[in-house]
Design a protein around this motif. Structure first.
Motif, short mmCIF file in Angstrom:
data_model
loop_
_atom_site.label_atom_id
_atom_site.label_comp_id
_atom_site.label_asym_id
_atom_site.label_seq_id
_atom_site.Cartn_x
_atom_site.Cartn_y
_atom_site.Cartn_z
N ILE A 134 0.89 3.00 -13.59
CA ILE A 134 2.27 3.06 -13.11
C ILE A 134 2.32 2.67 -11.63
CG2 ILE A 134 4.18 4.63 -12.60
CD1 ILE A 134 3.46 6.02 -15.32
N ALA A 135 1.36 3.13 -10.85
CA ALA A 135 1.32 2.78 -9.43
C ALA A 135 1.06 1.29 -9.23
CB ALA A 135 0.25 3.61 -8.73
N PHE A 180 -2.36 -7.59 -16.29
CA PHE A 180 -0.98 -7.17 -16.50
C PHE A 180 -0.23 -6.72 -15.25
CE2 PHE A 180 -3.40 -6.26 -20.41
CZ PHE A 180 -2.74 -7.13 -21.27
N SER A 181 -0.93 -6.26 -14.25
CA SER A 181 -0.29 -5.75 -13.04
C SER A 181 0.38 -6.89 -12.27
CB SER A 181 -1.36 -5.09 -12.16
OG SER A 181 -0.86 -4.86 -10.87
N TYR A 182 1.41 -6.54 -11.51
CA TYR A 182 2.04 -7.53 -10.63
C TYR A 182 1.10 -7.97 -9.52
CZ TYR A 182 6.63 -6.71 -12.71
OH TYR A 182 7.69 -6.62 -13.57
N LEU A 183 0.01 -7.25 -9.32
CA LEU A 183 -0.96 -7.60 -8.28
C LEU A 183 -2.04 -8.55 -8.76
CD1 LEU A 183 -1.38 -4.16 -6.51
CD2 LEU A 183 0.00 -6.11 -5.79
N LYS A 184 -1.98 -8.98 -10.02
CA LYS A 184 -3.01 -9.89 -10.51
C LYS A 184 -2.95 -11.19 -9.70
CE LYS A 184 -0.08 -11.79 -14.07
NZ LYS A 184 0.41 -11.61 -15.37
N ILE A 229 0.84 -1.21 0.00
CA ILE A 229 0.00 0.00 0.00
C ILE A 229 0.87 1.25 0.00
CG2 ILE A 229 -1.64 1.34 1.38
CD1 ILE A 229 -2.84 -1.39 2.26
N ILE A 230 1.90 1.28 0.81
CA ILE A 230 2.79 2.45 0.86
C ILE A 230 3.49 2.64 -0.48
CG2 ILE A 230 4.91 3.36 1.92
CD1 ILE A 230 3.86 2.09 4.59
N ARG A 231 3.97 1.55 -1.08
CA ARG A 231 4.63 1.63 -2.39
C ARG A 231 3.66 2.16 -3.44
NH1 ARG A 231 5.90 -3.61 -3.73
NH2 ARG A 231 7.22 -3.65 -1.90
N PHE A 232 2.41 1.67 -3.42
CA PHE A 232 1.39 2.15 -4.34
C PHE A 232 1.17 3.65 -4.17
CE2 PHE A 232 -3.00 3.49 -4.93
CZ PHE A 232 -3.17 3.23 -6.28
N LEU A 233 0.98 4.09 -2.93
CA LEU A 233 0.70 5.50 -2.67
C LEU A 233 1.86 6.40 -3.10
CD1 LEU A 233 -1.09 5.26 0.78
CD2 LEU A 233 -2.12 5.85 -1.43
N ILE A 234 3.08 5.99 -2.82
CA ILE A 234 4.24 6.79 -3.23
C ILE A 234 4.31 6.88 -4.75
CG2 ILE A 234 6.77 6.84 -3.30
CD1 ILE A 234 6.68 5.72 -0.38
N LYS A 235 4.21 5.74 -5.42
CA LYS A 235 4.27 5.75 -6.89
C LYS A 235 3.12 6.57 -7.47
CE LYS A 235 5.55 1.64 -8.83
NZ LYS A 235 5.45 0.16 -9.00
N PHE A 236 1.94 6.42 -6.88
CA PHE A 236 0.77 7.14 -7.38
C PHE A 236 0.97 8.65 -7.28
CE2 PHE A 236 -3.35 9.15 -7.17
CZ PHE A 236 -4.07 8.50 -8.16
N PHE A 237 1.30 9.14 -6.09
CA PHE A 237 1.39 10.59 -5.89
C PHE A 237 2.59 11.20 -6.59
CE2 PHE A 237 -1.62 9.65 -2.41
CZ PHE A 237 -2.63 10.49 -2.82
N VAL A 238 3.73 10.52 -6.60
CA VAL A 238 4.88 11.04 -7.32
C VAL A 238 4.57 11.15 -8.81
CG1 VAL A 238 7.26 10.53 -8.05
CG2 VAL A 238 6.62 10.35 -5.63
N THR A 280 3.79 -2.24 -19.17
CA THR A 280 3.35 -0.92 -18.72
C THR A 280 3.44 0.09 -19.85
OG1 THR A 280 4.05 -1.44 -16.46
CG2 THR A 280 3.70 0.88 -16.98
N ILE A 281 4.54 0.09 -20.58
CA ILE A 281 4.71 1.05 -21.68
C ILE A 281 3.70 0.79 -22.79
CG2 ILE A 281 6.27 1.77 -23.54
CD1 ILE A 281 8.59 1.40 -21.47
N ILE A 282 3.56 -0.47 -23.19
CA ILE A 282 2.61 -0.80 -24.27
C ILE A 282 1.18 -0.47 -23.86
CG2 ILE A 282 1.60 -2.70 -25.61
CD1 ILE A 282 4.46 -3.92 -25.66
N TYR A 283 0.80 -0.84 -22.64
CA TYR A 283 -0.55 -0.57 -22.17
C TYR A 283 -0.80 0.92 -22.04
CZ TYR A 283 -4.98 -1.78 -19.97
OH TYR A 283 -6.31 -1.94 -19.70
#
Length: 182
Positions: free
Chosen positions: A104-105, A173-177, A7-16, A113-116
């Motif tokens: 990206i998050a 496609f996400s690593y969270l699938k 969750i922290i990694r998601f939030l950091i990536k999302f907001f940055v 990620t780039i293709i999508y």
């Protein structure tokens, strides 16, 4: 503990990502829009309006656009009737930024990620151009429903398209699938 890190990694990536893209877009707008004696909206807003015009012309409608002389918008005409304004918010860049921020998050492989991101951005752009044209035509034919069309139906189309792309991204496609054996 692992869930908290995710969750922290998601939030950091999302907001940055979000603030970086919004910052770049804000600089772009400052560099490309003109107000004052001469008004000129950003090139992407002009392009969306012109593509909506071409979309209508393809289907045989007598439509055209022109720069509004006293504001940052493009006028959309059906025949000689001024029907709608295409403003910066109509170009879907803020929606595309939100789409890109999310994928990206919730990243997958760099290649995926780039293709999508490219395919999704292109898809959202096409949906938006069609949305601008269809909204303008419906406002021309049904002016009494302008508020419902503009404020409810047409945001639902673009945000619905983004939501659909997000669902596909997370599930495929996400690593969270989810792993296939679950």
């Amino acid at each position: 503990m692992k869930k908290r890190k995710t969750i922290i990694r998601f939030l950091i990536k999302f907001f940055v990502t979000y603030f970086l893209l919004v910052g770049i877009y804000s600089i772009y707008l400052k560099q490309t829009q003109q107000k004052g004696d001469v008004f000129s909206c950003s090139p992407i807003t002009k392009t969306v309006a012109k593509h909506a015009q071409q979309f209508g012309e393809f289907f045989g409608y007598p439509v055209h656009v022109e720069q509004h002389e006293s504001e940052l918008s493009m006028k959309f005409f059906v025949g000689d009737a001024y029907i709608a304004r295409v403003v910066e918010g109509c170009n879907a860049i803020s929606v595309i930024i939100l789409f890109l921020t999310f994928i990206i998050a919730f990243s997958g492989s760099i290649k995926a990620t780039i293709i999508y991101a490219i395919v999704g951005t292109f898809f959202l752009y096409i949906v938006n151009v069609a949305r601008v044209f269809i909204l303008s035509m419906l406002m021309y034919k049904f002016p009494e429903y302008q508020d419902i069309l503009h404020n409810l139906l047409f945001p639902a189309i673009i945000y619905g398209a983004v939501f659909l792309l997000w669902i596909i991204w997370v599930k495929r496609f996400s690593y969270l699938k989810k792993p296939k054996n679950e």
